[in-house]
Write an enzyme that holds these catalytic residues in place. Structure first.
Site, PDB file in Angstrom:
ATOM      1  N   ASP A   1       0.849  -1.183   0.000  1.00  0.00           N
ATOM      2  CA  ASP A   1       0.000   0.000   0.000  1.00  0.00           C
ATOM      3  C   ASP A   1       0.898   1.252   0.000  1.00  0.00           C
ATOM      4  OD1 ASP A   1      -3.206   0.535   1.117  1.00  0.00           O
ATOM      5  OD2 ASP A   1      -1.781   2.199   1.039  1.00  0.00           O
TER       6      ASP A   1
ATOM      7  N   GLN B   1     -14.382   2.768   1.142  1.00  0.00           N
ATOM      8  CA  GLN B   1     -13.670   2.414  -0.088  1.00  0.00           C
ATOM      9  C   GLN B   1     -13.305   3.677  -0.851  1.00  0.00           C
ATOM     10  OE1 GLN B   1     -15.807  -0.155  -2.867  1.00  0.00           O
ATOM     11  NE2 GLN B   1     -13.905  -0.714  -3.920  1.00  0.00           N
TER      12      GLN B   1
ATOM     13  N   HIS C   1     -10.178  -4.910  -3.371  1.00  0.00           N
ATOM     14  CA  HIS C   1      -8.878  -5.266  -2.796  1.00  0.00           C
ATOM     15  C   HIS C   1      -9.051  -5.662  -1.342  1.00  0.00           C
ATOM     16  CE1 HIS C   1      -9.644  -0.957  -2.466  1.00  0.00           C
ATOM     17  NE2 HIS C   1      -9.082  -1.028  -1.263  1.00  0.00           N
ATOM     18  N   PHE C   2      -8.161  -6.519  -0.902  1.00  0.00           N
ATOM     19  CA  PHE C   2      -8.090  -6.912   0.503  1.00  0.00           C
ATOM     20  C   PHE C   2      -6.871  -6.236   1.114  1.00  0.00           C
ATOM     21  CE2 PHE C   2     -11.233 -10.312   0.967  1.00  0.00           C
ATOM     22  CZ  PHE C   2     -11.552 -10.561  -0.358  1.00  0.00           C
ATOM     23  N   HIS C   3      -7.083  -5.571   2.244  1.00  0.00           N
ATOM     24  CA  HIS C   3      -5.961  -4.996   2.995  1.00  0.00           C
ATOM     25  C   HIS C   3      -5.393  -6.049   3.935  1.00  0.00           C
ATOM     26  CE1 HIS C   3      -6.903  -0.612   2.316  1.00  0.00           C
ATOM     27  NE2 HIS C   3      -8.117  -1.085   2.117  1.00  0.00           N
TER      28      HIS C   3
HETATM   29  P1  5GP Z   1      -9.762   1.598   0.144  1.00  0.00           P
HETATM   30  O1  5GP Z   1     -10.061   2.856   0.885  1.00  0.00           O
HETATM   31  O2  5GP Z   1     -10.346   1.696  -1.234  1.00  0.00           O
HETATM   32  O3  5GP Z   1     -10.150   0.346   0.858  1.00  0.00           O
HETATM   33  O4  5GP Z   1      -8.197   1.503   0.054  1.00  0.00           O
HETATM   34  C1  5GP Z   1      -7.441   1.952  -1.003  1.00  0.00           C
HETATM   35  C2  5GP Z   1      -6.021   1.770  -0.556  1.00  0.00           C
HETATM   36  O5  5GP Z   1      -5.198   1.943  -1.696  1.00  0.00           O
HETATM   37  C3  5GP Z   1      -5.574   2.768   0.496  1.00  0.00           C
HETATM   38  O6  5GP Z   1      -5.036   2.093   1.608  1.00  0.00           O
HETATM   39  C4  5GP Z   1      -4.517   3.619  -0.226  1.00  0.00           C
HETATM   40  O7  5GP Z   1      -3.463   3.993   0.630  1.00  0.00           O
HETATM   41  C5  5GP Z   1      -4.073   2.694  -1.342  1.00  0.00           C
HETATM   42  N1  5GP Z   1      -3.662   3.355  -2.558  1.00  0.00           N
HETATM   43  C6  5GP Z   1      -4.285   4.407  -3.163  1.00  0.00           C
HETATM   44  N2  5GP Z   1      -3.637   4.734  -4.304  1.00  0.00           N
HETATM   45  C7  5GP Z   1      -2.592   3.867  -4.416  1.00  0.00           C
HETATM   46  C8  5GP Z   1      -1.561   3.713  -5.387  1.00  0.00           C
HETATM   47  O8  5GP Z   1      -1.470   4.429  -6.375  1.00  0.00           O
HETATM   48  N3  5GP Z   1      -0.662   2.714  -5.181  1.00  0.00           N
HETATM   49  C9  5GP Z   1      -0.720   1.899  -4.076  1.00  0.00           C
HETATM   50  N4  5GP Z   1       0.227   0.951  -3.974  1.00  0.00           N
HETATM   51  N5  5GP Z   1      -1.684   2.030  -3.134  1.00  0.00           N
HETATM   52  C10 5GP Z   1      -2.601   2.999  -3.304  1.00  0.00           C
END
Ligand code: 5GP
Ligand code: ZN
Length: 140
Positions: free
Chosen positions: A33, A96, A102-104
């Protein structure tokens, strides 16, 4: 649609955007991330563009949770956190921010609070070093 040119995770899959890639196969990918909430925060995605858990079938769900399991084991072996959190958000109301499922995998450390979600960019060299450590464990 299997790929969305406006989707940042599809751009990582195609190689158009950089990422510290831990794991890559025909159907899935794992990478660090970019704005980690803890040291070792990783994401697992299907390569196919699917927005939420409502857009994947049973086979894809099974495939993804197996990748989550494998990367989790490699994080435990290489980074040795005290705990590991798995999270997956569907829809803005659930937190989101990237519309590609995606899975964190978020390592937890005793007494250390999580950093804010999607907030502060980590240094690429730090992410690359963590990627390298996790990759070594994946091969064992
Ligand atoms: P969400 O909020 O959709 O569950 O999480 C998106 C995740 O993607 C966040 O933890 C954020 O830090 C990560 N993220 C956003 N943009 C990018 C990127 O360009 N590259 C990577 N590796 N992670 C990203
Ligand atoms: Zn996508």
């Amino acid at each position: 649609m299997t790929s969305d040119p406006n989707c940042i995770f599809c751009r990582i899959v195609s190689g158009a955007a950089p990422a510290a890639i831990i794991y890559d196969d025909a159907k899935s990918m794992a990478f660090m991330d970019a704005m980690p909430q803890s040291i070792g925060h990783a994401l697992i995605i299907p390569k196919r563009h699917a927005e939420t858990i409502y857009d994947i079938d049973a086979d894809e769900a099974e495939m993804l949770i197996d990748r989550v399991r494998r990367i989790a084991a490699a994080i435990r072996q290489s980074i040795k956190p005290d705990g590991l959190m798995v999270a997956q958000f569907n829809g803005a109301a659930a937190g989101q921010t990237v519309g590609h499922i995606h899975f964190h995998l978020i390592p937890r450390y005793e007494g250390v609070d999580l950093k804010r979600h999607a907030n502060t960019l980590a240094k690429p060299e730090e992410l690359a070093a963590l990627r390298d450590r996790i990759r070594v464990a994946l091969k064992n």
